[in-house]
Design an enzyme around this catalytic site. Structure first.
Site, PDB file in Angstrom:
ATOM      1  N   LEU A 120      -7.974 102.605  27.559  1.00 43.47           N
ATOM      2  CA  LEU A 120      -9.296 103.025  28.027  1.00 43.47           C
ATOM      3  C   LEU A 120     -10.185 101.874  28.491  1.00 43.47           C
ATOM      4  CD1 LEU A 120     -11.267 105.612  27.986  1.00 43.47           C
ATOM      5  CD2 LEU A 120     -12.327 104.401  26.097  1.00 43.47           C
ATOM      6  N   ARG A 162     -18.015 113.488  32.083  1.00 40.91           N
ATOM      7  CA  ARG A 162     -16.632 113.085  32.321  1.00 40.91           C
ATOM      8  C   ARG A 162     -15.793 114.117  33.058  1.00 40.91           C
ATOM      9  NH1 ARG A 162     -15.708 110.160  26.470  1.00 40.91           N
ATOM     10  NH2 ARG A 162     -17.133 108.478  26.978  1.00 40.91           N
ATOM     11  N   HIS A 209      -7.976 112.005  26.790  1.00 39.94           N
ATOM     12  CA  HIS A 209      -8.757 111.142  25.921  1.00 39.94           C
ATOM     13  C   HIS A 209      -9.177 111.807  24.626  1.00 39.94           C
ATOM     14  CE1 HIS A 209     -11.556 107.971  24.938  1.00 39.94           C
ATOM     15  NE2 HIS A 209     -12.610 108.757  25.014  1.00 39.94           N
ATOM     16  N   HIS A 227     -10.631 111.292  30.459  1.00 41.52           N
ATOM     17  CA  HIS A 227     -11.616 110.231  30.665  1.00 41.52           C
ATOM     18  C   HIS A 227     -11.399 109.644  32.052  1.00 41.52           C
ATOM     19  CE1 HIS A 227     -14.043 106.677  30.195  1.00 41.52           C
ATOM     20  NE2 HIS A 227     -14.438 107.073  28.999  1.00 41.52           N
ATOM     21  N   PHE A 250     -25.322 106.114  29.441  1.00 36.97           N
ATOM     22  CA  PHE A 250     -23.970 106.672  29.349  1.00 36.97           C
ATOM     23  C   PHE A 250     -23.921 107.966  30.132  1.00 36.97           C
ATOM     24  CE2 PHE A 250     -20.020 106.351  26.830  1.00 36.97           C
ATOM     25  CZ  PHE A 250     -20.038 105.008  26.517  1.00 36.97           C
ATOM     26  N   ARG A 306     -17.010 117.055  26.045  1.00 40.09           N
ATOM     27  CA  ARG A 306     -17.809 116.205  25.166  1.00 40.09           C
ATOM     28  C   ARG A 306     -18.554 115.150  25.974  1.00 40.09           C
ATOM     29  NH1 ARG A 306     -16.970 111.071  22.618  1.00 40.09           N
ATOM     30  NH2 ARG A 306     -14.876 110.900  23.464  1.00 40.09           N
ATOM     31  N   GLU A 324     -16.861 104.096  29.408  1.00 43.90           N
ATOM     32  CA  GLU A 324     -17.908 104.551  30.318  1.00 43.90           C
ATOM     33  C   GLU A 324     -19.103 103.599  30.269  1.00 43.90           C
ATOM     34  OE1 GLU A 324     -18.275 108.941  30.418  1.00 43.90           O
ATOM     35  OE2 GLU A 324     -20.188 108.510  29.486  1.00 43.90           O
ATOM     36  N   GLN A 332     -10.401 116.542  27.095  1.00 47.35           N
ATOM     37  CA  GLN A 332     -11.169 115.685  27.983  1.00 47.35           C
ATOM     38  C   GLN A 332     -10.286 114.654  28.652  1.00 47.35           C
ATOM     39  OE1 GLN A 332     -14.441 112.859  26.422  1.00 47.35           O
ATOM     40  NE2 GLN A 332     -15.418 114.346  27.770  1.00 47.35           N
TER      41      GLN A 332
HETATM   42  C1  LIG Z   1     -10.011 104.366  23.346  1.00 44.77           C
HETATM   43  C2  LIG Z   1     -11.065 105.298  22.836  1.00 44.77           C
HETATM   44  C3  LIG Z   1     -12.405 104.970  22.971  1.00 44.77           C
HETATM   45  C4  LIG Z   1     -13.399 105.817  22.482  1.00 44.77           C
HETATM   46  N1  LIG Z   1     -14.717 105.453  22.612  1.00 44.77           N
HETATM   47  C5  LIG Z   1     -15.673 106.264  22.084  1.00 44.77           C
HETATM   48  C6  LIG Z   1     -17.049 105.881  22.119  1.00 44.77           C
HETATM   49  O1  LIG Z   1     -17.423 104.821  22.621  1.00 44.77           O
HETATM   50  N2  LIG Z   1     -17.957 106.725  21.573  1.00 44.77           N
HETATM   51  C7  LIG Z   1     -17.590 107.891  20.978  1.00 44.77           C
HETATM   52  O2  LIG Z   1     -18.455 108.582  20.487  1.00 44.77           O
HETATM   53  N3  LIG Z   1     -16.305 108.259  20.921  1.00 44.77           N
HETATM   54  C8  LIG Z   1     -15.338 107.479  21.442  1.00 44.77           C
HETATM   55  N4  LIG Z   1     -14.024 107.878  21.381  1.00 44.77           N
HETATM   56  C9  LIG Z   1     -13.666 109.066  20.604  1.00 44.77           C
HETATM   57  C10 LIG Z   1     -13.693 108.739  19.123  1.00 44.77           C
HETATM   58  O3  LIG Z   1     -13.409 107.374  18.920  1.00 44.77           O
HETATM   59  C11 LIG Z   1     -12.701 109.553  18.322  1.00 44.77           C
HETATM   60  O4  LIG Z   1     -12.859 110.891  18.631  1.00 44.77           O
HETATM   61  C12 LIG Z   1     -12.970 109.380  16.842  1.00 44.77           C
HETATM   62  O5  LIG Z   1     -12.945 108.018  16.507  1.00 44.77           O
HETATM   63  C13 LIG Z   1     -12.007 110.138  15.956  1.00 44.77           C
HETATM   64  O6  LIG Z   1     -12.320 109.830  14.606  1.00 44.77           O
HETATM   65  P1  LIG Z   1     -11.705 110.617  13.380  1.00 44.77           P
HETATM   66  O7  LIG Z   1     -12.314 110.051  12.162  1.00 44.77           O
HETATM   67  O8  LIG Z   1     -11.841 112.064  13.623  1.00 44.77           O
HETATM   68  O9  LIG Z   1     -10.158 110.278  13.452  1.00 44.77           O
HETATM   69  P2  LIG Z   1      -9.353 108.900  13.523  1.00 44.77           P
HETATM   70  O10 LIG Z   1     -10.204 107.708  13.588  1.00 44.77           O
HETATM   71  O11 LIG Z   1      -8.332 109.086  14.576  1.00 44.77           O
HETATM   72  O12 LIG Z   1      -8.653 108.851  12.120  1.00 44.77           O
HETATM   73  C14 LIG Z   1      -7.680 109.772  11.735  1.00 44.77           C
HETATM   74  C15 LIG Z   1      -7.247 109.401  10.354  1.00 44.77           C
HETATM   75  O13 LIG Z   1      -6.403 110.396   9.834  1.00 44.77           O
HETATM   76  C16 LIG Z   1      -5.270 109.815   9.278  1.00 44.77           C
HETATM   77  N5  LIG Z   1      -4.203 110.788   9.334  1.00 44.77           N
HETATM   78  C17 LIG Z   1      -3.804 111.531  10.373  1.00 44.77           C
HETATM   79  N6  LIG Z   1      -2.816 112.333  10.016  1.00 44.77           N
HETATM   80  C18 LIG Z   1      -2.579 112.110   8.707  1.00 44.77           C
HETATM   81  C19 LIG Z   1      -1.673 112.626   7.761  1.00 44.77           C
HETATM   82  N7  LIG Z   1      -0.778 113.557   8.064  1.00 44.77           N
HETATM   83  N8  LIG Z   1      -1.715 112.149   6.497  1.00 44.77           N
HETATM   84  C20 LIG Z   1      -2.589 111.187   6.154  1.00 44.77           C
HETATM   85  N9  LIG Z   1      -3.476 110.681   7.012  1.00 44.77           N
HETATM   86  C21 LIG Z   1      -3.466 111.136   8.272  1.00 44.77           C
HETATM   87  C22 LIG Z   1      -5.039 108.571  10.076  1.00 44.77           C
HETATM   88  O14 LIG Z   1      -4.261 107.656   9.352  1.00 44.77           O
HETATM   89  C23 LIG Z   1      -6.465 108.104  10.261  1.00 44.77           C
HETATM   90  O15 LIG Z   1      -6.887 107.406   9.117  1.00 44.77           O
HETATM   91  C24 LIG Z   1     -13.025 107.025  21.866  1.00 44.77           C
HETATM   92  C25 LIG Z   1     -11.678 107.356  21.744  1.00 44.77           C
HETATM   93  C26 LIG Z   1     -10.703 106.522  22.225  1.00 44.77           C
HETATM   94  C27 LIG Z   1      -9.280 106.928  22.110  1.00 44.77           C
END
Ligand SMILES: Cc1cc2nc3c(=O)[nH]c(=O)nc-3n(C[C@H](O)[C@H](O)[C@H](O)COP(=O)(O)OP(=O)(O)OC[C@H]3O[C@@H](n4cnc5c(N)ncnc54)[C@H](O)[C@@H]3O)c2cc1C
Ligand code: SF4
Ligand code: SF4
Ligand code: FES
Lengths: 233, 589
Positions: B253, B287, B354, B243, B120, B399, B256, B241
Site C-alpha cells: 500500500l 476510495r 484492501h 484502495h 484524507f 469505508r 491516501e 474496498q
Molecule cells: C497497508 C494498510 C494500511 C492501512 N492504513 C490505514 C490507515 O491509515 N488508517 C486506518 O484507519 N486504517 C488503515 N488500514 C486498515 C486497518 O489498519 C485495519 O483494518 C486494522 O488495523 C485491522 O485491525 P484489527 O485489530 O481488526 O486486526 P489486525 O490488526 O489484523 O489483527 C488481527 C489479530 O488477530 C489475530 N488472529 C487472527 N486469526 C487468529 C486466530 N485464528 N487465532 C488467534 N489469533 C488470530 C492476529 O494474530 C492478529 O493479532 C490499513 C490497512 C492496511 C492493510
C-alpha cells in the site's frame, strides 16, 4: 531463473541434530524478494518453517541470517545475493524449528525497561502538549519493529542474553527517556545502572549495521550513558 | 474423543491487533482474568502496517465537528452504515484519540503542541463543502505507533498474551451461547479448550481471499471462518474496498495520506484525471469512487507504462522536506517495491484489495447480533466482536480512510466494557462446556492428518484467489458473478480434501496454512454469493447491469449463512442515537 540455497534445517520431531540443506528453486519474474523465494520453496517442501506476515518490512516477523548478515527476508532483493544463498536462523537464540527461534529472552529484556510512558500527573482533557521539536526527539527511536536483527548480532547479547538488555531494549529505554511526556528518567536510569544491563555494550556497532529500519541503537545507548555520567557528576 | 487440556478464564480475546489489544486493556485494567490469543507476536498484527492516520474531529488545524465527521461517514458508506453506530464512533473519536495520546502514542505535532492532522479522502467540513484536516497522524506510520503503544500499555497492565496460539473453533452450547474456543499452540502442536465467560473475536480481515491485496499473509479471516462453521451469519460480505494506490505488481500500500499531503494521480497522458470526475474533492474523493475512475482510465486506454495497465501517483512537487518528514516510509516502500524514488519520479499504482467492510454482525456495543424468529437482531450470549472482522456497521458499503483505526479503539473499548458488564451481571460463573467441546476441531485436524490422494493447499488457495480476483473485482456484472458462484463452490469442495506432507507437531506451518485456508474459503464463498445476489450498485459494489443505487429494494444488510449457503437481509439502522437521520442523497464529490 534458478536459484541455489543452503538452508539451516532442524525439526525436533524428526532430526537428531540440525543440518544444512542444499536446495534449488525456479523463481518467477515476480519473485523479487528473498521472502518470495522462500514461499516458493515452501510450496515444494511444506516442512520448511519460517515466520512471515506483512511482507513489507514493518511487522518484524521474518528476521533471519542471510549470507552471514541479519536482515528481513521480505525486503531483501534476491538479485544480487551471493549463491548459494546461505540462510540460518537468527544467531544466539534457541532454535525451535528451522528458521524459527525462541524470542522469549529478547522480549523479556524489552519488557524489563518498562516500555510505556510513565507520568503520574492526571492527564489534561486534551493532549499532553509536545512541541514539534520535542516530538522530533523520538524520531529514529519509536520506529523499531522488534525484529531482533540487532540484538542477535550483538556479541554482548550472545554472551549475556539474560543480563544485558541488548540494543533493541536500550533503544526503547531511550525512546521513553527522550519523551517529554515521560517523568521517570531517574527511575529508568536506576533500572539500567548495573555492570550488565547497559554497560555490557562496547560500541561494536553490529546493531547499527543490520537494523532494517536504519535505526541507531548505539547512539541511543551513548545518550543513556551520557545521562548516567551527568547524573553522577 | 481424546482428552484435551482445558483452561479457564473470565475472558478470551482472539486477536492482538488494535481492536483486540484495546479491549484487552479494558478487561485487564478491570482485574478480569483475560487471555489474549494471537497467531503472531502482538506487534506483528497487521494494524502495524496502517499508514495514514486515525480520524477525529479535534479541529487542531481547521475547524471541525463530529457531526461533519458523521455526515462524511454516512455518505462514504453510501447509506449502508448504521447511523447509531456511526454517531457513536464519530462522537467518541476525539476522546478515543486523546486517550491514545495519553497512553504515549507518538503523534506528530503542530506548533501549538497538539496532534498533527492531515486531509484524507472524503473528509470534509460543513457537510461536504470542502476538504478538512481530520486524520491524526504519526508520520506515515500511524498503525505502527498505535499498535506498539497499545502493546506497551498492555505490558503495563500485565495482560496475559498467548503468543502464537491459533484459535480453531468457537464453542457454543445447546442454547447457542458462546462458552469458549478451541485453540492450537503452534510451538507444541497441542489443542486446548479455553473455557470463558465471554469471548471476543478481533481477528482482522480476510483480504487474502484475493490474489492481489495490501493485506498480510496472516489476514485469513479466521474469525469469519469460525463463525460460519458455528452457525453465526456473516454480514455484508459483498463489500470489499479497493484502495486506489497499491504499488502496481507488488500490492503493497501507498497511503491516501500521500494525496492528503498534496500528491496527485496522473493517467498515461499526464492528465490529472480526477479533476474531471470529482471537481470538488478531486484526488481526495472516497476510495470506491477514485478506484473506479482509475480502472476506467486504464480500461479506456489511458493507462501509463509499457502495458498501459496502471496510473501514476506524483508527489515530487511536495519537495524532499515534506516527503522525508511526513512520508518517510512511503519513500522507502516506493524505492524497495516499485524501484522509484518518489522525490524524483511518480509511483506506478493500481486499485488493490484492501479492506473488508462486512464481517461478524454486531451492534455498537460490540455484542454479536443474529436473527432469531422475526427479530433480526438477537444477542448471542457471551460473544463479542470488534475491528475489521466485525460489522457494526460503521463502514457500510465503503469505508472512509482512517475510520478503521478509529473503529478499532472505539469498538475495542466498548466491546471490552460490554464484556465486563456481562461477566459481572449475567455470567458471574462459567456456563458449563458442552461434552466433547474439542471434538469438532480435533476431527478437522485428524482429517488433515489422514487425508490421502488430496489436493495441495497452495493449489486450492491459488484457485480461490484467482476466482475472487476475477469475479468479485472493482467492476462486477451478472454473468461474471454467476460464474464466480459456481467456481467458488467447486474450489470449496476441493478445500475439503487438502493434504499436507508435514505431519510433525512442532511449529507445523503447513498445518496452520491448511487450517487458515478453511477460513479463507468461508469468507470467499460468502463474498461471491452475497455479491452475486445484490442487484444494485452501492459503494464498493459496482454492478455493470445495475448501475444505480436502489434504496427501495436494497438499502439493507445481507446476512450469509454457511450451513445451506443462503442469504437473509436485515434493515439498516436509520435512527441515530441523538441527532437527526441523514437521509440518502446522490453521492457526488
Ligand atoms: C497497508 C494498510 C494500511 C492501512 N492504513 C490505514 C490507515 O491509515 N488508517 C486506518 O484507519 N486504517 C488503515 N488500514 C486498515 C486497518 O489498519 C485495519 O483494518 C486494522 O488495523 C485491522 O485491525 P484489527 O485489530 O481488526 O486486526 P489486525 O490488526 O489484523 O489483527 C488481527 C489479530 O488477530 C489475530 N488472529 C487472527 N486469526 C487468529 C486466530 N485464528 N487465532 C488467534 N489469533 C488470530 C492476529 O494474530 C492478529 O493479532 C490499513 C490497512 C492496511 C492493510
Ligand atoms: S554497539 Fe553495543 S549494542 Fe550494538 S552490537 Fe555493539 S555491543 Fe551490541
Ligand atoms: S532496532 Fe532495528 S534491528 Fe533492532 S529490533 Fe528494532 S528494528 Fe529491529
Ligand atoms: S514479513 Fe513483516 S517484516 Fe518481513
Amino acid at each position: 531463473m534458478k536459484m541455489q540455497f543452503k538452508i539451516y534445517r532442524y525439526n525436533p520431531d524428526v532430526d537428531a541434530k540440525p543440518y544444512m540443506q542444499d536446495c534449488e528453486v525456479e523463481l518467477e519474474p515476480t519473485d523479487k524478494k528473498l521472502l518470495d523465494a522462500l514461499v516458493r520453496l515452501k510450496v515444494v517442501d511444506d516442512t520448511l518453517s519460517f515466520r512471515r506476515s506483512c511482507r513489507e518490512g514493518v511487522c518484524g516477523s521474518d528476521a533471519m541470517n542471510i549470507n552471514g548478515k541479519n536482515g528481513l527476508a521480505c525486503v531483501t532483493d534476491v538479485a544480487g545475493l551471493k549463491q548459494p544463498v546461505e540462510i540460518r536462523p537468527l544467531p544466539g537464540l534457541p532454535v525451535i524449528r528451522d528458521l524459527i527461534v525462541d524470542m522469549t529472552q529478547f522480549f523479556k529484556q524489552y519488557n524489563s525497561i518498562k516500555p510505556y510512558v510513565i507520568n503520574d500527573t492526571p492527564p489534561p482533557s486534551h493532549e499532553r502538549l509536545q512541541s514539534p521539536k520535542d516530538r522530533e526527539e523520538l524520531d529514529g527511536l519509536y520506529e523499531c519493529i522488534l525484529c531482533a536483527c540487532c540484538s542477535t548480532s550483538c556479541p554482548s547479547f550472545w554472551w549475556n542474553p539474560d543480563k544485558f538488555v541488548g540494543p533493541a531494549g536500550l533503544l526503547a529505554a531511550y525512546r521513553f527517556i527522550a519523551d517529554t511526556r515521560d517523568t521517570a528518567t531517574n527511575e529508568r536510569l536506576d533500572n539500567l545502572e548495573d555492570p550488565y544491563r547497559l554497560f555490557r555494550c562496547h560500541s561494536i556497532m553490529n546493531c547499527v549495521d543490520v537494523c532494517p529500519k536504519h535505526l541507531n541503537p548505539t547512539k541511543a545507548i551513548g545518550k543513556i550513558k551520557e545521562l548516567m555520567v551527568k547524573r553522577i557528576a | 474423543m481424546a482428552n484435551v487440556a482445558k483452561r479457564q478464564f473470565d475472558a478470551v480475546i482472539v486477536g492482538a491487533g488494535g481492536a483486540g489489544m484495546r479491549a484487552a486493556l479494558q478487561l485487564s485494567e478491570a482485574g478480569l482474568k483475560t487471555a489474549v490469543l494471537s497467531k503472531v507476536f502482538p506487534t506483528r498484527s497487521h494494524t502495524v502496517a496502517a499508514q495514514g492516520g486515525i480520524s477525529a474531529s479535534l479541529g487542531n488545524v481547521q475547524e471541525d465537528k463530529w457531526e461533519w465527521h458523521m455526515y462524511d461517514t454516512v455518505k462514504g458508506s453510501d447509506w449502508l452504515g448504521d447511523q447509531d453506530a456511526i454517531e457513536f464512533m464519530c462522537k467518541t473519536a476525539p476522546e478515543a484519540v486523546i486517550e491514545l495520546e495519553h497512553f504515549g502514542m507518538p503523534f506528530d505535532r503542530v506548533e501549538s503542541g497538539r496532534i498533527y492532522q492531515r486531509p484524507f479522502g472524503g473528509h470534509t467540513a460543513n457537510f461536504g463543502e470542502k476538504p478538512v484536516q481530520r486524520a491524526c497522524a504519526a508520520a506515515d506510520r500511524t498503525g505502527h505507533a498505535l499498535l506498539h503503544t497499545l502493546y506497551q500499555r498492555n505490558v503495563r497492565a500485565n495482560t496475559q498474551f498467548f503468543v502464537e496460539w491459533m484459535a480453531l473453533d468457537l464453542i457454543r452450547d445447546a442454547d447457542g451461547d458462546v462458552v469458549g474456543v478451541t485453540a492450537l499452540e503452534m510451538e507444541t502442536g497441542e489443542v486446548y479448550v479455553l473455557h470463558a465467560k465471554a469471548v471476543l473475536f478481533a481477528t482482522g480481515g480476510a483480504g487474502r481471499i484475493y490474489a492481489a491485496s495490501t493485506n498480510a499473509f496472516i489476514n485469513t479471516g479466521d474469525g469469519l471462518g469460525m463463525c460460519a462453521r458455528a452457525g453465526i451469519p456473516l454480514e455484508d460480505m459483498e463489500f470489499w474496498q479497493f484502495h486506489p494506490t497499491g504499488v502496481a505488481g507488488a500490492g503493497v500500500l501507498i497511503t491516501e495520506g500521500v494525496r492528503g499531503e498534496g500528491g496527485i494521480l496522473l493517467n498515461g497522458n499526464g492528465e490529472r484525471f480526477m479533476e474531471r470526475y470529482a471537481p470538488t474533492l478531486k484526488d481526495l474523493a472516497p476510495r470506491d469512487f477514485v478506484s473506479r475512475c482509475m480502472a476506467l482510465e486504464v480500461l479506456e486506454g489511458r493507462g501509463a507504462g509499457k502495458n498501459k495497465d496502471h496510473v501514476l501517483l506524483k508527489l515530487d512537487h511536495l519537495g524532499p522536506e515534506v516527503i522525508n518528514h511526513r512520508l518517510p516510509s512511503i519513500r522507502e516502500i516506493a524505492i524497495k517495491f516499485a524501484g522509484v524514488d518518489p522525490i524524483k519520479e511518480p509511483i506506478p499504482v493500481i486499485p488493490t484489495t484492501h479492506y473488508q467492510m462486512g464481517g461478524i454482525p454486531t451492534n455498537y456495543l460490540g455484542e454479536v447480533m443474529v436473527p432469531k424468529g422475526d427479530n433480526p437482531e438477537v444477542r448471542v450470549n457471551g460473544f463479542y466482536a470488534a475491528g475489521e472482522c466485525a460489522c457494526a456497521s460503521v463502514h457500510g458499503a465503503n469505508r472512509l480512510g482512517t475510520n478503521s483505526l478509529l473503529d478499532l479503539v472505539v469498538f475495542g473499548k466498548s466491546a471490552g466494557d460490554s464484556m465486563i458488564d456481562f461477566i459481572k451481571r449475567e455470567r458471574p460463573v462459567h456456563k458449563p462446556l458442552p461434552e466433547n467441546a474439542a471434538d469438532y476441531s480435533l476431527s478437522r485436524i485428524a482429517r488433515l492428518e489422514n487425508q490421502t490422494g488430496g489436493e495441495e493447499v497452495n493449489d486450492v488457495r491459488s484457485a480461490m484467489q484467482k476466482t475472487i480476483q476475477l469475479r468479485a473485482g472493482v467492476f462486477r456484472n451478472s454473468e461474471n458473478m454467476a460464474l464466480g458462484v459456481k467456481e467458488i463452490a467447486e474450489v470449496a469442495e476441493r478445500a475439503k480434501r487438502t493434504q499436507i506432507k508435514d505431519k510433525s507437531k512442532v511449529w507445523n506451518t503447513a498445518r496452520i496454512e491448511a487450517l487458515e485456508l478453511d477460513n479463507l474459503i468461508e469468507a470467499a464463498v460468502a463474498t461471491m454469493i452475497a455479491a452475486d445476489a445484490r442487484k444494485e450498485s452501492r459503494g464498493a459494489h459496482s454492478h455493470d447491469d445495475f448501475q444505480k443505487r436502489d434504496d427501495d429494494n436494497w438499502m439493507k444488510h445481507s446476512l450469509f449463512f454457511n450451513h445451506d449457503r443462503h442469504l437473509d437481509y436485515k434493515p439498516v439502522h436509520t435512527k441515530p442515537l441523538t441527532v437527526d437521520y441523514i437521509p440518502p442523497k446522490e453521492r457526488t464529490f
